[in-house]
Design a protein around this motif. Structure first.
Motif, PDB file in Angstrom:
ATOM      1  N   TRP A   1       0.863  -1.175   0.000  1.00  0.00           N
ATOM      2  CA  TRP A   1       0.000   0.000   0.000  1.00  0.00           C
ATOM      3  C   TRP A   1       0.902   1.228   0.000  1.00  0.00           C
ATOM      4  CZ3 TRP A   1      -4.239  -0.929   4.310  1.00  0.00           C
ATOM      5  CH2 TRP A   1      -4.965  -2.081   3.991  1.00  0.00           C
ATOM      6  N   HIS A   2       0.334   2.383  -0.279  1.00  0.00           N
ATOM      7  CA  HIS A   2       1.098   3.630  -0.288  1.00  0.00           C
ATOM      8  C   HIS A   2       0.407   4.665   0.576  1.00  0.00           C
ATOM      9  CE1 HIS A   2       2.458   1.547  -3.929  1.00  0.00           C
ATOM     10  NE2 HIS A   2       3.605   2.112  -3.634  1.00  0.00           N
ATOM     11  N   LEU A   3       1.233   5.482   1.222  1.00  0.00           N
ATOM     12  CA  LEU A   3       0.751   6.554   2.080  1.00  0.00           C
ATOM     13  C   LEU A   3       1.444   7.837   1.646  1.00  0.00           C
ATOM     14  CD1 LEU A   3      -0.962   7.129   4.668  1.00  0.00           C
ATOM     15  CD2 LEU A   3       1.098   6.671   5.990  1.00  0.00           C
ATOM     16  N   ALA A   4       0.660   8.849   1.296  1.00  0.00           N
ATOM     17  CA  ALA A   4       1.204  10.162   0.935  1.00  0.00           C
ATOM     18  C   ALA A   4       0.847  11.133   2.054  1.00  0.00           C
ATOM     19  CB  ALA A   4       0.611  10.635  -0.388  1.00  0.00           C
TER      20      ALA A   4
ATOM     21  N   THR B   1      -7.739  -1.915  -2.962  1.00  0.00           N
ATOM     22  CA  THR B   1      -9.129  -1.681  -3.352  1.00  0.00           C
ATOM     23  C   THR B   1      -9.397  -0.233  -3.745  1.00  0.00           C
ATOM     24  OG1 THR B   1      -9.722  -1.324  -1.041  1.00  0.00           O
ATOM     25  CG2 THR B   1     -10.030  -3.549  -1.917  1.00  0.00           C
ATOM     26  N   GLY B   2      -8.376   0.616  -3.777  1.00  0.00           N
ATOM     27  CA  GLY B   2      -8.560   2.016  -4.128  1.00  0.00           C
ATOM     28  C   GLY B   2      -7.844   2.923  -3.156  1.00  0.00           C
ATOM     29  N   SER B   3      -8.220   4.197  -3.156  1.00  0.00           N
ATOM     30  CA  SER B   3      -7.555   5.143  -2.262  1.00  0.00           C
ATOM     31  C   SER B   3      -8.588   5.905  -1.444  1.00  0.00           C
ATOM     32  CB  SER B   3      -6.663   6.097  -3.051  1.00  0.00           C
ATOM     33  OG  SER B   3      -7.430   6.856  -3.945  1.00  0.00           O
ATOM     34  N   THR B   4      -8.111   6.456  -0.343  1.00  0.00           N
ATOM     35  CA  THR B   4      -8.959   7.211   0.567  1.00  0.00           C
ATOM     36  C   THR B   4      -8.171   8.373   1.143  1.00  0.00           C
ATOM     37  OG1 THR B   4     -10.372   7.047   2.530  1.00  0.00           O
ATOM     38  CG2 THR B   4      -8.397   5.690   2.519  1.00  0.00           C
ATOM     39  N   ALA B   5      -8.869   9.468   1.407  1.00  0.00           N
ATOM     40  CA  ALA B   5      -8.225  10.651   1.979  1.00  0.00           C
ATOM     41  C   ALA B   5      -7.924  10.440   3.455  1.00  0.00           C
ATOM     42  CB  ALA B   5      -9.134  11.867   1.810  1.00  0.00           C
ATOM     43  N   ILE B   6      -6.808  10.996   3.885  1.00  0.00           N
ATOM     44  CA  ILE B   6      -6.447  11.013   5.303  1.00  0.00           C
ATOM     45  C   ILE B   6      -7.236  12.136   5.962  1.00  0.00           C
ATOM     46  CG2 ILE B   6      -4.575  11.473   6.936  1.00  0.00           C
ATOM     47  CD1 ILE B   6      -4.188   8.851   5.449  1.00  0.00           C
ATOM     48  N   GLU B   7      -7.873  11.836   7.097  1.00  0.00           N
ATOM     49  CA  GLU B   7      -8.631  12.834   7.844  1.00  0.00           C
ATOM     50  C   GLU B   7      -8.102  12.881   9.275  1.00  0.00           C
ATOM     51  OE1 GLU B   7     -12.576  11.269   7.645  1.00  0.00           O
ATOM     52  OE2 GLU B   7     -12.666  11.416   5.471  1.00  0.00           O
ATOM     53  N   ASN B   8      -8.170  14.044   9.885  1.00  0.00           N
ATOM     54  CA  ASN B   8      -7.795  14.213  11.294  1.00  0.00           C
ATOM     55  C   ASN B   8      -6.399  13.683  11.605  1.00  0.00           C
ATOM     56  OD1 ASN B   8     -10.396  15.309  11.878  1.00  0.00           O
ATOM     57  ND2 ASN B   8     -11.205  13.232  11.892  1.00  0.00           N
TER      58      ASN B   8
END
Length: 100
Positions: free
Chosen positions: A22-25, A41-48
């Motif tokens: 996986w990747h984390l930006a 399965t796709g990407s998701t925005a980082i929140e908080n």
């Protein structure tokens, strides 16, 4: 405050189906951060996203394969990162990685 969190991280995530990449930006702003987590399965925005010394915590929301709230915790050590991602009904996934 960790100054070295910014950038792209390649993670090896341990799952019941084997290790996955996986990747984390991450983009920091003081003691907070935003970014994106990209999984198989796709990407998701980082929140908080918060930074406390070398510790990072964040939340995300997944919609695939089901709607799940995700909580991440990580520790930075130079160009290395490790921690766990709690994925609701899908359990907790440990990970380690390096700056990409």
């Amino acid at each position: 405050m960790t100054m070295g969190a910014d950038g792209n991280w390649q993670l090896t995530v341990h799952t019941p189906k084997g290790d996955m990449t996986w990747h984390l930006a991450i983009e920091t702003a003081g003691e907070t951060f935003t970014g994106k987590m990209t999984m198989t399965t796709g990407s998701t925005a980082i929140e908080n996203g918060t930074i406390d010394g070398d510790q990072l915590t964040w939340e995300s929301s997944l919609v695939q394969p089901a709607s799940v709230k995700v909580n991440g915790e990580a520790r930075l050590s130079g160009d290395r990162i490790s921690g766990e991602i709690k994925m609701g009904m899908y359990g907790t996934r440990s990970f380690s990685g390096t700056r990409a």
